[in-house]
Design a protein around this motif. Structure first.
Motif, PDB file in Angstrom:
ATOM      1  N   GLU A   1      -1.567  -7.968  -3.131  1.00  0.00           N
ATOM      2  CA  GLU A   1      -1.788  -7.503  -1.755  1.00  0.00           C
ATOM      3  C   GLU A   1      -2.307  -8.602  -0.820  1.00  0.00           C
ATOM      4  O   GLU A   1      -1.730  -8.813   0.258  1.00  0.00           O
ATOM      5  N   PRO A   2      -3.345  -9.355  -1.164  1.00  0.00           N
ATOM      6  CA  PRO A   2      -3.838 -10.366  -0.213  1.00  0.00           C
ATOM      7  C   PRO A   2      -2.825 -11.473   0.060  1.00  0.00           C
ATOM      8  O   PRO A   2      -2.785 -12.020   1.166  1.00  0.00           O
ATOM      9  N   ILE A   3      -1.981 -11.799  -0.933  1.00  0.00           N
ATOM     10  CA  ILE A   3      -0.970 -12.835  -0.715  1.00  0.00           C
ATOM     11  C   ILE A   3       0.085 -12.353   0.265  1.00  0.00           C
ATOM     12  O   ILE A   3       0.501 -13.087   1.177  1.00  0.00           O
ATOM     13  N   LEU A   4       0.548 -11.107   0.116  1.00  0.00           N
ATOM     14  CA  LEU A   4       1.543 -10.580   1.055  1.00  0.00           C
ATOM     15  C   LEU A   4       0.960 -10.506   2.466  1.00  0.00           C
ATOM     16  O   LEU A   4       1.663 -10.787   3.452  1.00  0.00           O
ATOM     17  N   ASP A   5      -0.300 -10.122   2.565  1.00  0.00           N
ATOM     18  CA  ASP A   5      -0.937 -10.057   3.884  1.00  0.00           C
ATOM     19  C   ASP A   5      -0.987 -11.457   4.509  1.00  0.00           C
ATOM     20  O   ASP A   5      -0.645 -11.643   5.682  1.00  0.00           O
ATOM     21  N   GLU A   6      -1.388 -12.443   3.709  1.00  0.00           N
ATOM     22  CA  GLU A   6      -1.479 -13.816   4.214  1.00  0.00           C
ATOM     23  C   GLU A   6      -0.107 -14.346   4.629  1.00  0.00           C
ATOM     24  O   GLU A   6       0.052 -14.953   5.698  1.00  0.00           O
ATOM     25  N   LEU A   7       0.912 -14.111   3.810  1.00  0.00           N
ATOM     26  CA  LEU A   7       2.259 -14.587   4.129  1.00  0.00           C
ATOM     27  C   LEU A   7       2.814 -13.900   5.367  1.00  0.00           C
ATOM     28  O   LEU A   7       3.477 -14.531   6.203  1.00  0.00           O
ATOM     29  N   ALA A   8       2.570 -12.602   5.483  1.00  0.00           N
ATOM     30  CA  ALA A   8       3.089 -11.869   6.634  1.00  0.00           C
ATOM     31  C   ALA A   8       2.487 -12.411   7.940  1.00  0.00           C
ATOM     32  O   ALA A   8       3.209 -12.624   8.936  1.00  0.00           O
ATOM     33  N   VAL A   9       1.193 -12.644   7.940  1.00  0.00           N
ATOM     34  CA  VAL A   9       0.542 -13.175   9.149  1.00  0.00           C
ATOM     35  C   VAL A   9       1.085 -14.562   9.478  1.00  0.00           C
ATOM     36  O   VAL A   9       1.429 -14.866  10.642  1.00  0.00           O
TER      37      VAL A   9
ATOM     38  N   ASP B   1       6.909  -5.791   8.039  1.00  0.00           N
ATOM     39  CA  ASP B   1       6.278  -4.549   7.573  1.00  0.00           C
ATOM     40  C   ASP B   1       6.181  -4.627   6.040  1.00  0.00           C
ATOM     41  O   ASP B   1       7.197  -4.668   5.348  1.00  0.00           O
ATOM     42  N   TRP B   2       4.968  -4.691   5.518  1.00  0.00           N
ATOM     43  CA  TRP B   2       4.813  -4.831   4.072  1.00  0.00           C
ATOM     44  C   TRP B   2       3.944  -3.715   3.505  1.00  0.00           C
ATOM     45  O   TRP B   2       3.074  -3.175   4.178  1.00  0.00           O
TER      46      TRP B   2
ATOM     47  N   ARG C   1      11.196  -6.097   6.025  1.00  0.00           N
ATOM     48  CA  ARG C   1      10.396  -5.109   5.297  1.00  0.00           C
ATOM     49  C   ARG C   1      10.170  -5.606   3.864  1.00  0.00           C
ATOM     50  O   ARG C   1      11.119  -5.972   3.162  1.00  0.00           O
ATOM     51  N   VAL C   2       8.917  -5.596   3.444  1.00  0.00           N
ATOM     52  CA  VAL C   2       8.534  -6.093   2.111  1.00  0.00           C
ATOM     53  C   VAL C   2       7.811  -4.965   1.383  1.00  0.00           C
ATOM     54  O   VAL C   2       6.885  -4.366   1.940  1.00  0.00           O
ATOM     55  N   GLU C   3       8.241  -4.719   0.152  1.00  0.00           N
ATOM     56  CA  GLU C   3       7.595  -3.661  -0.643  1.00  0.00           C
ATOM     57  C   GLU C   3       7.395  -4.162  -2.071  1.00  0.00           C
ATOM     58  O   GLU C   3       8.349  -4.581  -2.737  1.00  0.00           O
ATOM     59  N   ALA C   4       6.157  -4.125  -2.524  1.00  0.00           N
ATOM     60  CA  ALA C   4       5.820  -4.475  -3.903  1.00  0.00           C
ATOM     61  C   ALA C   4       5.381  -3.212  -4.630  1.00  0.00           C
ATOM     62  O   ALA C   4       4.651  -2.389  -4.062  1.00  0.00           O
ATOM     63  N   ALA C   5       5.836  -3.050  -5.866  1.00  0.00           N
ATOM     64  CA  ALA C   5       5.504  -1.844  -6.617  1.00  0.00           C
ATOM     65  C   ALA C   5       5.569  -2.150  -8.110  1.00  0.00           C
ATOM     66  O   ALA C   5       6.236  -3.094  -8.550  1.00  0.00           O
ATOM     67  N   ALA C   6       4.860  -1.316  -8.880  1.00  0.00           N
ATOM     68  CA  ALA C   6       4.905  -1.429 -10.343  1.00  0.00           C
ATOM     69  C   ALA C   6       6.090  -0.619 -10.844  1.00  0.00           C
ATOM     70  O   ALA C   6       6.174   0.583 -10.593  1.00  0.00           O
ATOM     71  N   SER C   7       7.016  -1.279 -11.540  1.00  0.00           N
ATOM     72  CA  SER C   7       8.175  -0.577 -12.087  1.00  0.00           C
ATOM     73  C   SER C   7       7.944  -0.122 -13.523  1.00  0.00           C
ATOM     74  O   SER C   7       8.648   0.754 -14.021  1.00  0.00           O
TER      75      SER C   7
END
Length: 460
Positions: free
Chosen positions: A319-327, A341-342, A377-383
């Motif tokens: 989560e913090p990496i996606l937030d940092e990359l998005a900004v 949008d992540w 749009r970026v979505e990370a999830a546990a598969s």
């Protein structure tokens, strides 16, 4: 509780114990039932032998005629009561047996001695023989017979007593049913005890497996639990192996860093010299030196990722990496007004190092930012417990399916007018495969390209 598609030590132990208990209990049940039936028949035979003895002892010879004794057994006086007796003699010249006297309970029937039993009686006079035969109303009888020679009587005499054996057969069947039920309950209890014993006995092994999994997922550095003396050497060896692997990886990292410095310095000198001496040769040297630098960076990156993927693993929150990359990327592409949008669960973790995930996610998201019109749009999830997915969609022009494979090749650029070296998705693909993951391309619901990364997950 168990995975029946794979071999299981617990299941094997329980099945083996269950089969062994089943064999032992079946043999025990058959043996006990047979012993009960034999004991019941022996008691039955003894009562019949008493009756034949009474017939023999009480018989008399009056005027050359054989007379049966008076017996007080009231059952022998009722028709078809189930208790019968008969006295035979053998006529002169041999042949069959003649009925001399019989019990009133036989009514209009006779006790017929089988031929083989007659032969045995004749061959062994004075010995009581026991056998089964069919009696009145086709009932099963148990019989006792003895051949004797009475004083004053010229012919051998056979005394036979028989009784309906249905009661002892019924008792034996009832005993078999009760024994079967008792043994089934006992077998179930034994199997349950085996299951409990195996589960409790193997609990330290299960705990060892969980600790090894925790180390592999990056939640622990070594095995800390106390184990029985049988497992303690295994835990010590596993800790030694983990330490050794870590030392090997550190040495590999050192060698990789040394190699990077050893190669990059000469390449930098070549590029500097080529830049200071314009000409055709300088351009060739500069171009090839730059290509060599890119190849060095690429293979060193792969070597580091492969080395790290073989270790016990780092645990990197996503989560913090996606937030940092998005900004960061929204600022880079602010002229286009790109909106990223992540979405990501707070507890989702990548099993690997932070800088590798930054490179994986950063390249894909940067590529989407370059090609999108305005939305990513970026979505990370546990598969699964062992895997996570990172899906990046954009609303750009996308790619036709026949070019999806080309997009993952090194140096392939989908548009020569768009800045870049054509290495972005190639680097992502190779780095993901170094971690045992994969990259797939597809059509995005937003209208552009969808890039899906399957990566190792560190369990929560």
């Amino acid at each position: 509780m168990w995975d029946f598609g794979k071999p299981s030590l617990v299941r094997r132990l329980v099945v083996l114990a269950g089969v062994w208990n089943l064999v032992v209990l079946v043999v025990a049940g058959v043996f006990l039932t047979a012993q009960f039936r034999d004991a019941a028949i022996r008691r039955f035979d003894q009562s019949l032998a008493v009756l034949t003895d009474d017939l023999y002892a009480g018989s008399s010879i009056e005027a050359g005629v054989l007379k049966a004794p008076f017996l007080t057994d009231i059952r022998a006086t009722r028709a078809y009561s189930g208790r019968y007796w008969t006295i035979f003699d053998q006529p002169p010249g041999g042949g069959g047996l003649n009925v001399v006297e019989r019990s009133r309970s036989l009514f209009d029937s006779d006790l017929m001695i089988p031929a083989e039993q007659s032969e045995r009686l004749m061959a062994e006079p004075g010995k009581t023989h026991y056998f089964d035969l069919k009696g009145p109303q086709n009932r099963p009888l148990r019989a006792a017979a003895v051949l004797a020679q009475l004083p004053g009587y010229p012919r051998p005499v056979v005394f036979i007593a028989a009784e309906d054996r249905s009661p002892i057969d019924a008792d034996a069947d009832r005993f078999a049913r009760i024994t079967t039920l008792a043994l089934v309950i006992l077998g179930g209890g034994l199997i349950a005890a085996v299951v409990v014993q195996v589960r409790v006995g193997l609990q330290p092994l299960f705990r060892l497996r969980r600790e090894v999994a925790s180390v592999r997922r990056g939640k622990a550095e070594k095995l800390e639990g106390a184990y029985p003396e049988e497992l303690e050497p295994l835990a010590v060896e596993l800790n030694a192996l983990l330490t050794h692997n870590q030392e090997v990886v550190e040495r590999q990292r050192t060698h990789v860093g040394n190699l990077a410095h050893a190669l990059k310095t000469p390449l930098s000198v070549m590029l500097t010299e080529a830049g200071q001496r314009p000409g055709a040769l300088s351009e060739v040297v500069a171009r090839q030196a730059q290509t060599m630098r890119e190849q060095v960076d690429h293979h060193l990156r792969r070597a580091r990722a492969a080395a790290r993927s073989q270790t016990s693993g780092e645990r990197t929150p996503v989560e913090p990496i996606l937030d940092e990359l998005a900004v960061t990327l929204e600022r880079i592409f602010q002229d286009k007004g790109v909106e990223i949008d992540w979405r990501c669960p707070e507890d989702l973790c990548f099993q690997g190092e932070r800088q590798d995930f930054m490179e994986l996610a950063g390249n894909v998201m940067e590529n989407a930012g370059k090609w999108c019109k305005a939305k990513v749009r970026v979505e990370a999830a546990a598969s699964s417990p062992e895997q996570m997915t990172l899906t990046v969609d954009d609303d750009g022009p996308g790619l036709p399916p026949d070019r999806w494979g080309d997009a993952l090749k090194r140096g392939q650029r989908m548009d020569e007018h768009t800045p870049g070296s054509g290495l972005g998705l190639s680097i992502v693909d190779e780095l993901a495969r170094a971690y045992g993951g994969a990259v797939t391309l597809g059509a995005s619901p937003l209208g552009g390209l969808r890039v899906t990364l399957a990566l190792p997950r560190s369990g929560g």
